[in-house]
Design a protein around this motif. Sequence first.
Motif: not given
Length: 270
Positions: A45-50, A55-57
């Motif tokens: 989730r933090r990777y997705a935000g960064k 989130v699903h990606e």
Amino acid sequence: MFTALFACWTALVALVYNAFLRVTISVLSAGPVPKHIAFVMDGNRRYAGKHKKMVHEGHADGFEAMRRMLDVCLRLGVQCVSVYAFSIENFKRSPTEVEALMSLCKTKLEELCQHGELLDKYGVRLNVIGRKSLLPSDVQEIVRKAESATRHNNCAILNICMPYTSRDEMTTATESVAQLCIDGKLNVNDISEHDIEDHMPTALGGSTPVDILVRTSGVKRLSDYMLWQVCDNTQIHFLPTYWPDFALQHMIPVILAYQRKIWTIEPKAR
């Protein structure tokens, strides 16, 4: 023109990476190889935000990282790989995220078990470990098919822990031993830790003890994962990299640290 150049460049990069992978695996496998590596795949989730992704990606990219690491481990000769895919506590997340994760699990389990995929290629037995009755019925069906399709494989093991917590696992194993006592197959005064261990899903699935546990994302806790299995002589590595970014270059120091331990510490202990 640009498309053709890009395709050539991509092919060249893939060629160089595969050559590097072969050489690296050859060098590492010349030393002692761990039998069982467990991963806490943290940071999706933090990777997705960064990266400004949904989130699903982030979870989808995390699955690709799992596939990549599984390939590395199997080439290296690791006999068992365990991954923490979904905690029982994760059901408390938003319904949208949980639904997306269940859909992703369903799709990716089907892919993993296709002919020619990693599990088929390396002869890997798939075990889904956890409170499977909590999964949606369609996901439960895919789990049954995936486990059945790989049951004959005996070269390596992949444990996908979902929905899982170590406390639930230990409780279930204890209940099984208690039932043996109720059925008169075991004397309550004879119960030992080996009886509990023998009824752990990992033991029932043929897994060896955990040699290395890796948690990504910089978080330094076990989060109720394999607490029984890592209590004795397991190397634990907490790494700052988010799981979807985890790659061969992060794995090399982990394996080298394990080999250093085998070569230096253990001979002295003997």
